[in-house]
Motif scaffolding. Structure first.
Motif, PDB file in Angstrom:
ATOM      1  N   MET A 573       0.809  -1.215   0.000  1.00  0.00           N
ATOM      2  CA  MET A 573       0.000   0.000   0.000  1.00  0.00           C
ATOM      3  C   MET A 573       0.845   1.269   0.000  1.00  0.00           C
ATOM      4  O   MET A 573       0.327   2.367  -0.222  1.00  0.00           O
ATOM      5  N   GLU A 574       2.159   1.138   0.224  1.00  0.00           N
ATOM      6  CA  GLU A 574       3.027   2.304   0.157  1.00  0.00           C
ATOM      7  C   GLU A 574       3.217   2.773  -1.276  1.00  0.00           C
ATOM      8  O   GLU A 574       3.567   3.933  -1.509  1.00  0.00           O
ATOM      9  N   ASP A 575       3.021   1.881  -2.240  1.00  0.00           N
ATOM     10  CA  ASP A 575       3.174   2.232  -3.647  1.00  0.00           C
ATOM     11  C   ASP A 575       1.857   2.810  -4.170  1.00  0.00           C
ATOM     12  O   ASP A 575       0.793   2.660  -3.552  1.00  0.00           O
ATOM     13  N   ASP A 576       1.948   3.457  -5.317  1.00  0.00           N
ATOM     14  CA  ASP A 576       0.751   4.047  -5.927  1.00  0.00           C
ATOM     15  C   ASP A 576       0.023   2.969  -6.733  1.00  0.00           C
ATOM     16  O   ASP A 576       0.132   2.898  -7.962  1.00  0.00           O
ATOM     17  N   VAL A 577      -0.707   2.124  -6.029  1.00  0.00           N
ATOM     18  CA  VAL A 577      -1.473   1.053  -6.666  1.00  0.00           C
ATOM     19  C   VAL A 577      -2.850   0.988  -6.013  1.00  0.00           C
ATOM     20  O   VAL A 577      -3.081   1.560  -4.936  1.00  0.00           O
ATOM     21  N   GLN A 578      -3.752   0.292  -6.663  1.00  0.00           N
ATOM     22  CA  GLN A 578      -5.065  -0.027  -6.097  1.00  0.00           C
ATOM     23  C   GLN A 578      -5.223  -1.541  -6.059  1.00  0.00           C
ATOM     24  O   GLN A 578      -4.708  -2.252  -6.924  1.00  0.00           O
ATOM     25  N   PHE A 579      -5.952  -2.015  -5.051  1.00  0.00           N
ATOM     26  CA  PHE A 579      -6.046  -3.460  -4.815  1.00  0.00           C
ATOM     27  C   PHE A 579      -7.489  -3.799  -4.463  1.00  0.00           C
ATOM     28  O   PHE A 579      -8.105  -3.140  -3.622  1.00  0.00           O
ATOM     29  N   VAL A 580      -8.037  -4.851  -5.124  1.00  0.00           N
ATOM     30  CA  VAL A 580      -9.387  -5.310  -4.824  1.00  0.00           C
ATOM     31  C   VAL A 580      -9.369  -6.820  -4.641  1.00  0.00           C
ATOM     32  O   VAL A 580      -8.717  -7.543  -5.398  1.00  0.00           O
ATOM     33  N   MET A 581     -10.069  -7.319  -3.616  1.00  0.00           N
ATOM     34  CA  MET A 581     -10.139  -8.754  -3.326  1.00  0.00           C
ATOM     35  C   MET A 581     -11.592  -9.195  -3.272  1.00  0.00           C
ATOM     36  O   MET A 581     -12.446  -8.497  -2.707  1.00  0.00           O
ATOM     37  N   LEU A 582     -11.855 -10.359  -3.850  1.00  0.00           N
ATOM     38  CA  LEU A 582     -13.191 -10.953  -3.838  1.00  0.00           C
ATOM     39  C   LEU A 582     -13.082 -12.382  -3.341  1.00  0.00           C
ATOM     40  O   LEU A 582     -12.329 -13.191  -3.899  1.00  0.00           O
TER      41      LEU A 582
END
Length: 742
Positions: A573-582
């Protein structure tokens, strides 16, 4: 060596003979007559030089013998000529000493009085230059073969191949049928006195004119062996989509049977009829009561089951009905855990599956006892044991074979040893299922560790064993991946293979998927950006086209590596990313997902549960799909991801290793942008997973052309069920080579 295509061949009654086409000798048995027609090269549709050699084997000589007592050689060579020239029926002529001096042209109707006919010869010199030739006749025998006959003044008849009438190619199928019928009527016609003990056809054509042989027709005994043998295939499974599904097993048993049926096989799928008392039960609306009730002996007495049947997509879907399948939950348990009577429920399934091909007149007739059983995981594992213990000793299913497909070795159907008597097996077969836990796994000092292991019974009685990837077929023979069965599986390694699962390319098609925001294809990827923006908007994330969007779809448990994701999450989360979990599963991981979403509202979304539409939208909208599974027999999400142009980052294990090639920017690929379809990391640690993610994110940001090449190579991969079905066919053919294993 050039091969010839024998369009039709008729041989009845020869005690022993051989056909030899190039380097492929084909054994054939028959008696009385030799008939030859249409010997040609398949692709070029032209004739090639060949020789016909007949000789006796009375003294065990199989070479080119010349003595009059052993036989003599006669050669007819045809050089080039028309494309459709036909050979005809050949009958040998012997002299008083028993030597073969020529071949006589005759039809089947002439065989009884062929001895009264004057002998002919196939000597080409005589044929072409005989001054006594008077006339030429054209006859047609009962097979419809037109033949030119040159008669001389002495009444002798010789075969003039250069003057054969042309015959239309569309006559082939009808001609072949008549040949097959003639072969089936062995002995109906008597041969002339002088038929050789063996006939050999040997090609002597120019090897420089070799053309690829696309198809061969082979005869052995009195049967025609087709290149693809049509079989009666019976799948036995605890789930089959769309009727029931909890994972990859349901996908396999819902799609593979359809592909096999399209290849011409007769296919039945036997599964329980789960009734949950919800709207989902309408999936069985098309299945009707087959009006067949049977009683199977297990668990202390006869148990009555019923059958429901639906014919759909060329497959007979047969559902075993019993009250034990009517309850809320999934096929194996509910919110309180696994059902306590699963051994009973799936023992009923196995007994019913063995009876279904014998008692259900589907389409007007039963499948019979010559079947290929495909048993999936431990739930169907009793089938090969039942075939060996309860049926073959009484002459039933003696020609049947069983193929065990292991989707997940960690589930083996282990129960206390005293439950063996409930399985409906003879006492002497206890050893097949006997299982003893190691001391460290026993409950207490007095525990002997004795149990029955249904999957073990299937392993030791099945004719072939398959896993859902080649990598997994190796892993289950290791201590780490064998779950106590590695030594047993290693002992049967010679029948152990792996076949990658396919995917439903109609359901998972980005160019025609109604569940995603915009269609796209390998030729036009613009729709993927729209899918990404729509997903970000739906999830409440900032719409940032240049921000890498990472996705995860799967169960929340230890096998899927959720603990590794949890450990690496703060650094990610320190990087410029987005994360989604299902996903759903372990309550600890569900709680962590909810807490993580609250802490990182602009970067993370956790969807607890499962939704097919959302899974499609995540697959289409994400740039990267993360799969850090500890073990993965095959895995389907990485296949879906590649088809949708989403780059998979996976742990290098099982089917993930087989399907995802690590990106190599320095290799020269067809498109000049490197090779590979994703990243496979090892070992399964936070450090190696973050390193793979870092490489992917950097490639996404800084090397757009390389990223586009990754997407397109993934979308070009062929993971259709048609490919898998052809490989399953091959395994079925191997299973039929040997007698039943047990």
């Amino acid at each position: 060596m050039e091969s010839l295509f024998l369009q039709s061949f008729h041989m009845n009654g020869l005690s022993r003979s051989k056909l030899n086409f190039g380097s492929n000798p084909l054994q054939i048995r028959g008696n009385k007559q030799v008939g030859i027609s249409c010997l040609w090269r398949q692709r070029s549709r032209t004739w090639s030089n060949f020789s016909i050699k007949c000789q006796t084997f009375s003294d065990g000589n199989e070479g080119r013998v010349s003595s009059s007592t052993d036989g003599s050689l006669v050669i007819e060579s045809q050089r080039g000529g028309d494309e459709e020239k036909k050979g005809s029926l050949l009958g040998p002529v012997k002299d008083a000493s028993g030597s073969i001096v020529g071949f006589e042209l005759f039809s089947h109707s002439d065989t009884n009085d062929s001895n009264s006919q004057a002998s002919g010869t196939l000597d080409p010199d005589k044929r072409d230059g005989d001054p006594e030739v008077q006339e030429e006749d054209v006859e047609e025998d009962e097979w419809g073969i037109r033949k030119s006959i040159v008669s001389n003044s002495n009444g002798n008849r010789t075969l003039d191949l250069d003057k054969q009438e042309k015959k239309q190619e569309e006559d082939f199928e009808e001609h072949e049928r008549r040949v097959r019928e003639a072969i089936d009527h062995e002995g109906e016609e008597e041969s002339s006195a002088g038929v050789p003990s063996s006939a050999i056809l040997e090609q002597v054509g120019n090897e420089d004119e070799v053309e690829e042989l696309h198809e061969e027709t082979v005869f052995e005994g009195q049967e025609k062996l087709l290149t693809k043998k049509k079989m009666n295939i019976v799948f036995v499974t605890s789930e089959a989509a769309p009727y029931s599904k909890t994972g990859g097993l349901g996908d396999v048993c819902g799609s593979l049977p359809i592909s096999l049926a399209e290849l011409g096989h007769r296919v039945m799928v036997v599964a329980p009829r789960y009734i949950h008392g919800t709207a989902a039960d309408k999936v069985y609306a098309g299945a009707f009561d087959a009006n067949c009730r049977i009683k199977v002996n297990c668990f202390g007495g006869p148990q009555e089951v019923a059958f429901f049947h639906e014919y759909k997509n060329g497959v007979d879907w047969v559902f075993v009905d019993h009250l034990s399948y009517h309850r809320p939950g999934n096929p194996y348990g509910d919110s309180y855990g696994a059902f306590g009577d699963n051994q009973f429920r799936f023992t009923l399934l196995c007994h019913a599956a063995c009876e279904a091909p014998l008692v259900l007149p589907l389409g007007g007739y039963t499948y019979g006892d010559k079947c290929m059983f495909v048993v999936n995981d431990w739930h169907a594992g009793l089938v090969p044991v039942l075939l060996a213990a309860n049926y073959r000793p009484y002459g039933v299913y003696k020609d049947a074979r069983s193929v065990l497909v292991i989707h997940n070795l960690s589930h083996q159907g282990v129960e206390p040893a005293l439950t063996y008597e409930n399985l409906g097996l003879p006492p002497q077969w206890y050893g097949a299922l006997e299982w003893v836990f190691p001391e460290w796994a026993r409950a207490h000092a007095l525990d002997k560790g004795e149990a029955v292991n249904i999957l073990k019974g299937a392993i030791v009685t099945s004719d072939r064993i398959l896993t859902v990837s080649q990598g997994y077929s190796w892993e289950i023979t290791t201590v780490e991946g064998g779950y106590g069965l590695h030594e047993l599986l290693s002992s049967r390694k010679f029948v152990l293979n792996g076949i990658i699962n396919g995917i439903n390319v109609n359901e998972w098609d980005p160019s025609n998927d109604p569940l995603i925001a915009a269609p796209y294809s390998i030729d036009d990827l613009s729709g993927k950006a729209e899918c990404k923006a729509a997903l970000q908007k739906e999830l409440g994330l900032p719409i940032k086209p240049d921000c890498p969007l990472i996705g995860f779809i799967g169960r929340l448990d230890y096998q899927k590596g959720i603990d590794v994701i949890q450990e690496a999450f703060p650094q990610l989360m320190e990087d410029d990313v987005q994360f989604v979990m299902l996903g759903s599963g372990d309550s600890r991981y569900e709680s962590w997902m909810r807490a993580a979403e609250g802490a990182c509202k602009d970067k993370f979304r956790g969807w607890v549960g499962f939704s097919i539409p959302i899974s499609h939208r995540i697959t289409a909208g994400c740039d990267i799909l993360l799969m850090p599974s500890r073990f993965e027999p095959c895995g389907l999400n990485q296949l879906y991801a590649m088809r949708y142009g989403t780059i998979p980052i996976v742990h290098n294990t099982g089917g993930l290793r087989d399907t995802v090639e690590t990106y190599n920017p320095f290799a020269v690929g067809p498109d000049g942008t490197g090779t590979g379809t994703g990243w496979a990391f090892s070992p399964l640690t936070k450090k190696s997973m973050l390193a793979a993610l870092s490489n992917a994110v950097r490639t996404y940001r800084d090397y757009k052309e390389s990223w586009a090449g990754l997407m397109k190579r993934g979308m070009q991969q062929d993971f259709t069920w048609d490919t898998a079905a052809a490989q399953y066919e091959q395994v079925f053919e191997w299973a039929l080579i040997d007698p039943p294993y047990c």
